[in-house]
Scaffold this motif. Structure first.
Motif, PDB file in Angstrom:
ATOM      1  N   GLU A  92       6.569   3.417   4.833  1.00  0.00           N
ATOM      2  CA  GLU A  92       7.044   3.011   6.187  1.00  0.00           C
ATOM      3  C   GLU A  92       8.148   2.270   5.689  1.00  0.00           C
ATOM      4  OE1 GLU A  92       2.739   2.514   8.557  1.00  0.00           O
ATOM      5  OE2 GLU A  92       3.772   0.793   7.500  1.00  0.00           O
ATOM      6  N   SER A 129      -4.160   6.123   1.284  1.00  0.00           N
ATOM      7  CA  SER A 129      -2.778   5.671   2.102  1.00  0.00           C
ATOM      8  C   SER A 129      -3.171   4.236   2.103  1.00  0.00           C
ATOM      9  CB  SER A 129      -2.843   6.333   3.232  1.00  0.00           C
ATOM     10  OG  SER A 129      -3.992   5.887   4.211  1.00  0.00           O
ATOM     11  N   ASN A 130      -4.280   3.626   1.956  1.00  0.00           N
ATOM     12  CA  ASN A 130      -4.561   2.160   2.253  1.00  0.00           C
ATOM     13  C   ASN A 130      -4.681   1.280   0.983  1.00  0.00           C
ATOM     14  OD1 ASN A 130      -4.056   2.364   5.089  1.00  0.00           O
ATOM     15  ND2 ASN A 130      -5.950   2.920   5.207  1.00  0.00           N
ATOM     16  N   ASN A 131      -4.602   1.969  -0.127  1.00  0.00           N
ATOM     17  CA  ASN A 131      -4.655   1.496  -1.527  1.00  0.00           C
ATOM     18  C   ASN A 131      -3.346   0.935  -2.050  1.00  0.00           C
ATOM     19  OD1 ASN A 131      -6.993   2.805  -1.044  1.00  0.00           O
ATOM     20  ND2 ASN A 131      -6.997   3.865  -3.094  1.00  0.00           N
ATOM     21  N   LYS A 132      -3.374  -0.300  -2.726  1.00  0.00           N
ATOM     22  CA  LYS A 132      -1.987  -0.899  -3.390  1.00  0.00           C
ATOM     23  C   LYS A 132      -1.346   0.013  -4.323  1.00  0.00           C
ATOM     24  CE  LYS A 132      -2.242  -5.648  -2.428  1.00  0.00           C
ATOM     25  NZ  LYS A 132      -2.389  -6.920  -2.757  1.00  0.00           N
ATOM     26  N   ARG A 161       0.970   3.567   2.090  1.00  0.00           N
ATOM     27  CA  ARG A 161       1.477   3.556   3.653  1.00  0.00           C
ATOM     28  C   ARG A 161       2.689   2.674   3.781  1.00  0.00           C
ATOM     29  NH1 ARG A 161      -0.445   6.005   8.021  1.00  0.00           N
ATOM     30  NH2 ARG A 161      -2.528   6.182   7.228  1.00  0.00           N
ATOM     31  N   GLU A 162       2.509   1.633   3.239  1.00  0.00           N
ATOM     32  CA  GLU A 162       3.610   0.470   3.590  1.00  0.00           C
ATOM     33  C   GLU A 162       4.868   0.792   2.624  1.00  0.00           C
ATOM     34  OE1 GLU A 162       0.553  -3.439   4.264  1.00  0.00           O
ATOM     35  OE2 GLU A 162       1.254  -2.914   2.114  1.00  0.00           O
ATOM     36  N   THR A 196       1.062  -1.132  -0.228  1.00  0.00           N
ATOM     37  CA  THR A 196       0.055  -0.107  -0.046  1.00  0.00           C
ATOM     38  C   THR A 196       0.834   1.301   0.153  1.00  0.00           C
ATOM     39  OG1 THR A 196       0.103   0.120   2.457  1.00  0.00           O
ATOM     40  CG2 THR A 196      -1.838  -1.334   1.377  1.00  0.00           C
ATOM     41  N   GLU A 209       2.907  10.588   8.163  1.00  0.00           N
ATOM     42  CA  GLU A 209       1.849  11.140   8.068  1.00  0.00           C
ATOM     43  C   GLU A 209       2.204  12.524   7.303  1.00  0.00           C
ATOM     44  OE1 GLU A 209      -1.304  10.322   8.513  1.00  0.00           O
ATOM     45  OE2 GLU A 209      -0.714   8.397   9.265  1.00  0.00           O
ATOM     46  N   THR A 213      -3.234  11.191   1.577  1.00  0.00           N
ATOM     47  CA  THR A 213      -3.726  10.426   2.614  1.00  0.00           C
ATOM     48  C   THR A 213      -5.136   9.373   2.363  1.00  0.00           C
ATOM     49  OG1 THR A 213      -3.080  12.578   4.022  1.00  0.00           O
ATOM     50  CG2 THR A 213      -4.614  11.260   4.793  1.00  0.00           C
TER      51      THR A 213
END
Ligand SMILES: Nc1ncnc2c1ncn2[C@@H]1O[C@H](COP(=O)(O)OP(=O)(O)OP(=O)(O)O)[C@@H](O)[C@H]1O
Length: 244
Positions: free
Chosen positions: A98, A128-131, A94-95, A92, A116, A125
């Protein structure tokens, strides 16, 4: 303070001189655009400044660190957002961020804060959780730049950041880059005159391995007695053809 100083920086490939005695000063916090037609020597210059390729002769210092005698010191200060995006498609957004922050050894709390911050700066934002592979090209480029910036570099190299992007995606990326201006030194390579004009403080024009001129858009137009950056560019980039 000077961020980048090159002194007679030269790169030869057998008989071909790709970069010829480059002398260039870039101030800290400046956004400097390097322009030139295909084969002018931009990529070779960037490769030397990012320690991916050694100069044949001459040197450059990045915040006082020599690319010849202290490449490790240079690498700690810089990051590069390459032409091809460097995102991991199955992670994702975010990943991806990270992962880079963790590789650079930031502690858990700092990773959270930096992620963030990057999501906000680059308007990511909501996704953020989409691949990453599901993002548009423009968003992928923004993520790629955010990944370079999350390491907190003092100097960022942006290689043709809007290549292949549509008009809207380009403007969104420009807005993200504008937010960074002043806080970090940025070297931008581009073939787009409007991009250089909108984003940069100063522009360097290269032709056949030589730096033909450096200045603001107004200075380059005055120097060539032209009325647009494009005309100034053509005048400076083709002048050498006549000389040789
Ligand atoms: N590894 C190499 N071996 C031989 N010649 C090379 C090598 N890398 C670059 N060159 C030559 O050096 C010159 C400068 O190339 P460079 O890639 O730096 O130009 P550029 O300004 O980045 O061009 P572009 O806009 O097409 O990316 C070109 O003539 C190129 O053919």
């Amino acid at each position: 303070m000077i961020a980048i100083q090159t002194n007679n920086l030269t790169k030869k490939f057998e008989k071909k001189i790709a970069v010829h005695s480059l002398d260039l000063s870039i101030e800290q916090g400046e956004l400097f655009a390097l322009l030139g037609v295909n084969g002018a020597g931009k990529t070779t210059t960037i490769k030397m400044l990012t320690c991916l390729s050694s100069p044949t002769s001459g040197d450059a210092t990045l915040l006082g660190n020599s690319i010849v005698s202290n490449p490790h010191g240079v690498k700690e200060l810089i990051n590069v957002s390459p032409q091809e995006t460097a995102v991991a498609p199955n992670l994702t957004v975010r990943e991806n961020l990270e992962l880079i922050a963790q590789i650079y050894g930031f502690d858990k709390k700092t990773v959270e804060i930096r992620v963030e911050e990057m999501l906000r700066t680059f308007s990511l934002t909501e996704v953020s959780n989409n691949k990453a592979k599901t993002l548009s090209g423009g968003m992928q480029r923004r993520l790629s730049i955010a990944m370079a910036l999350i390491t907190n570099p003092q100097i960022l190299f942006l290689d043709e950041p809007t290549l292949g992007l549509d008009v809207i995606a380009r403007r969104e990326l420009w807005n993200a880059v504008k937010k960074l201006k002043g806080s970090i030194t940025i070297i931008l390579t581009t073939h787009y005159m409007d991009e250089a004009e909108v984003l940069s403080d100063r522009i360097g024009i290269m032709a056949k391995g030589r730096l033909k001129a450096v200045g603001t858009v107004a200075e380059l137009m005055a120097k060539t007695n032209t009325e647009s950056l494009e005309e100034a560019f053509v005048s400076l980039a083709t002048k050498e053809e006549v000389e040789r």
